[in-house]
Scaffold this active site. Sequence first.
Site, mmCIF file in Angstrom:
data_model
loop_
_atom_site.group_PDB
_atom_site.id
_atom_site.type_symbol
_atom_site.label_atom_id
_atom_site.label_comp_id
_atom_site.label_asym_id
_atom_site.label_seq_id
_atom_site.Cartn_x
_atom_site.Cartn_y
_atom_site.Cartn_z
ATOM 1 N N HIS A 222 0.848 -1.193 0.000
ATOM 2 C CA HIS A 222 0.000 0.000 0.000
ATOM 3 C C HIS A 222 0.884 1.244 0.000
ATOM 4 O O HIS A 222 2.079 1.165 0.280
ATOM 5 C CB HIS A 222 -0.891 0.021 1.255
ATOM 6 C CG HIS A 222 -0.109 0.179 2.526
ATOM 7 N ND1 HIS A 222 0.528 -0.879 3.145
ATOM 8 C CD2 HIS A 222 0.189 1.275 3.287
ATOM 9 C CE1 HIS A 222 1.162 -0.453 4.227
ATOM 10 N NE2 HIS A 222 0.984 0.860 4.335
ATOM 11 N N ASP A 224 0.800 5.180 1.857
ATOM 12 C CA ASP A 224 0.106 5.835 2.968
ATOM 13 C C ASP A 224 -0.608 7.087 2.454
ATOM 14 O O ASP A 224 -0.079 7.815 1.617
ATOM 15 C CB ASP A 224 1.112 6.233 4.060
ATOM 16 C CG ASP A 224 1.758 5.008 4.709
ATOM 17 O OD1 ASP A 224 1.202 3.901 4.587
ATOM 18 O OD2 ASP A 224 2.832 5.175 5.326
ATOM 19 N N HIS A 280 4.796 0.120 -0.213
ATOM 20 C CA HIS A 280 5.543 -0.677 0.762
ATOM 21 C C HIS A 280 4.654 -1.741 1.373
ATOM 22 O O HIS A 280 3.427 -1.685 1.260
ATOM 23 C CB HIS A 280 6.141 0.228 1.847
ATOM 24 C CG HIS A 280 5.137 1.085 2.562
ATOM 25 N ND1 HIS A 280 4.612 2.243 2.016
ATOM 26 C CD2 HIS A 280 4.547 0.960 3.774
ATOM 27 C CE1 HIS A 280 3.765 2.783 2.866
ATOM 28 N NE2 HIS A 280 3.692 2.022 3.943
ATOM 29 N N ARG A 290 7.556 -9.250 15.365
ATOM 30 C CA ARG A 290 7.998 -7.922 14.913
ATOM 31 C C ARG A 290 6.972 -6.876 15.329
ATOM 32 O O ARG A 290 5.777 -7.162 15.411
ATOM 33 C CB ARG A 290 8.182 -7.930 13.398
ATOM 34 C CG ARG A 290 8.628 -6.608 12.845
ATOM 35 C CD ARG A 290 9.069 -6.722 11.379
ATOM 36 N NE ARG A 290 9.462 -5.413 10.921
ATOM 37 C CZ ARG A 290 8.610 -4.542 10.378
ATOM 38 N NH1 ARG A 290 7.353 -4.853 10.180
ATOM 39 N NH2 ARG A 290 9.042 -3.347 10.014
HETATM 40 C C1 LIG Z 1 -4.751 8.476 9.025
HETATM 41 C C2 LIG Z 1 -4.960 7.270 8.536
HETATM 42 C C3 LIG Z 1 -4.083 6.625 7.519
HETATM 43 C C4 LIG Z 1 -4.541 5.185 7.541
HETATM 44 C C5 LIG Z 1 -6.013 5.374 7.737
HETATM 45 C C6 LIG Z 1 -6.072 6.364 8.914
HETATM 46 C C7 LIG Z 1 -5.686 5.622 10.207
HETATM 47 C C8 LIG Z 1 -4.887 4.333 9.948
HETATM 48 C C9 LIG Z 1 -3.912 4.455 8.765
HETATM 49 C C10 LIG Z 1 -3.442 3.102 8.224
HETATM 50 C C11 LIG Z 1 -2.211 2.510 8.948
HETATM 51 C C12 LIG Z 1 -1.829 1.154 8.295
HETATM 52 C C13 LIG Z 1 -1.795 1.230 6.767
HETATM 53 C C14 LIG Z 1 -3.064 1.945 6.236
HETATM 54 C C15 LIG Z 1 -3.104 1.877 4.713
HETATM 55 C C16 LIG Z 1 -4.280 1.377 6.939
HETATM 56 O O1 LIG Z 1 -4.925 0.433 6.591
HETATM 57 O O2 LIG Z 1 -4.496 2.134 8.106
HETATM 58 C C17 LIG Z 1 -3.085 3.360 6.790
HETATM 59 C C18 LIG Z 1 -4.196 4.312 6.323
HETATM 60 C C19 LIG Z 1 -3.791 5.113 5.086
HETATM 61 O O3 LIG Z 1 -2.675 5.623 4.999
HETATM 62 O O4 LIG Z 1 -4.639 5.219 4.200
HETATM 63 O O1 LIG Z 2 5.349 -2.445 9.889
HETATM 64 C C1 LIG Z 2 5.862 -1.854 8.963
HETATM 65 O O2 LIG Z 2 7.070 -1.898 8.730
HETATM 66 C C2 LIG Z 2 5.004 -1.047 8.002
HETATM 67 C C3 LIG Z 2 3.824 -0.385 8.655
HETATM 68 C C4 LIG Z 2 3.062 0.477 7.710
HETATM 69 O O3 LIG Z 2 3.306 0.499 6.534
HETATM 70 C C5 LIG Z 2 1.965 1.335 8.224
HETATM 71 O O4 LIG Z 2 1.646 1.271 9.417
HETATM 72 O O5 LIG Z 2 1.427 2.108 7.407
HETATM 73 FE FE LIG Z 3 2.259 2.150 5.515
#
Ligand SMILES: C=C1C[C@]23C[C@H]1CC[C@H]2[C@@]12CCC[C@@](C)(C(=O)O1)[C@H]2[C@@H]3C(=O)O
Ligand SMILES: O=C(O)CCC(=O)C(=O)O
Ligand SMILES: [Fe+2]
Length: 364
Positions: A222, A224, A280, A290
């Site tokens: 994905h 961010d 990533h 981890r």
């Molecule tokens: C501020 C954010 C950014 C979110 C949504 C919301 C809270 C949680 C974040 C994440 C964190 C993990 C990867 C991701 C892809 C996910 O599934 O939740 C992120 C997402 C995004 O970057 O779109």
């Molecule tokens: O755990 C990791 O190294 C990646 C985590 C991540 O990509 C995220 O929280 O958006």
């Molecule tokens: Fe991420």
Amino acid sequence: MPSITLSDAHKFLDLNSFKELPDTHAWTLQLDDGSGSCDGADPDAVPIIDLSDGGAKELIGHACKTWGVFQVINHDVPKFLLDEMELAGKGLFSLPMHQKLKAARGADGVSGYGVARISSFFPKLMWSEGFTIAGSPADHARQLWPHDHHKFCDTVEEYQKAMKKLAGRVMWLILGSLGVSEDDVKWASPKKDGFQGGCAALQLNSYPACPDPDRAMGLAAHTDSTILTILHQSNTKGLQVLREGGKRWTTVPPQPGALVVHVGDLMHILSNGLYPSVLHRAVVNRTRHRFSVAYLYGPPSNVKISPLSKLVDHYHPPLYRSITWTEYLGTKAKHFDKALTSVRLCAPRTGFVDTNDHNSVRVG
Ligand SMILES: C=C1C[C@]23C[C@H]1CC[C@H]2[C@@]12CCC[C@@](C)(C(=O)O1)[C@H]2[C@@H]3C(=O)O
Ligand SMILES: O=C(O)CCC(=O)C(=O)O
Ligand SMILES: [Fe+2]
């Protein structure tokens, strides 16, 4: 307590209890076919940038253009705070499942315990659990530790404060490398009494040791939805990035005390595509648990984000329409890997590698 339906129950399995990979978590993708990922020994590795170096801005600009990710050292976030946040997170995930479920994320909520938000786009579940904190951690922390939630909250608040300061500093180094000055981005300008702009979420990720790591996925590929993300990973490798237009996954090796910075989709938009957001993922391993903490940094939620006017002219038309962070998160929740393309104004030129067309690269 948010109610968990029976059809959701398989999402809350205790991953530590499995001797074999359950079918719900078995991905058909070949994670590593030998031609792909390389580790940190590669000379062509993710850049490590010393923030106390006078040339940091230029080095960061180059890293954003070519990798979309870099590690920073001498960032002024004390090592004890990184260690304390890691311990606080590990403590949370080691609670019994019934306790963690008291802080489960609601169906439309952002904060709380649960599977990755992007899980709904995949037929299989990821080998991880997450805890998202947007704003104050107090309500959920009280549900997790009814008798003593203060220590957790203090650590999270101190961590958020340190990350906000670093995120502002790094964002200005990135914007500076594009020739953008404080007058060009009013909401982000540093004020005398500290950095004003910015909104953020904290994402704690836990990846238990996995009996069949080659068929499991910790966190699927994905980008961010942020301006930038600052990631602290524990001393176990697992984070991999795909270089712009690249076909191979590169491991970002954990380096004690270093923090990883990801270029997010909103920086991709602000830079009019000059600094592409980085794809990533996190892979898992057989023996080690981890852990990572991501600080997801964005603009104040209702500020309109669009390509910076300094970067736009007759020859460089704006490639993206303007959008707020709140709207973009909604778009991402609906379109996932097509979110950036869905806010794009002009079709990419022929031969242009759209790094966000995930179908053009091997994401498995
Ligand atoms: C501020 C954010 C950014 C979110 C949504 C919301 C809270 C949680 C974040 C994440 C964190 C993990 C990867 C991701 C892809 C996910 O599934 O939740 C992120 C997402 C995004 O970057 O779109
Ligand atoms: O755990 C990791 O190294 C990646 C985590 C991540 O990509 C995220 O929280 O958006
Ligand atoms: Fe991420």
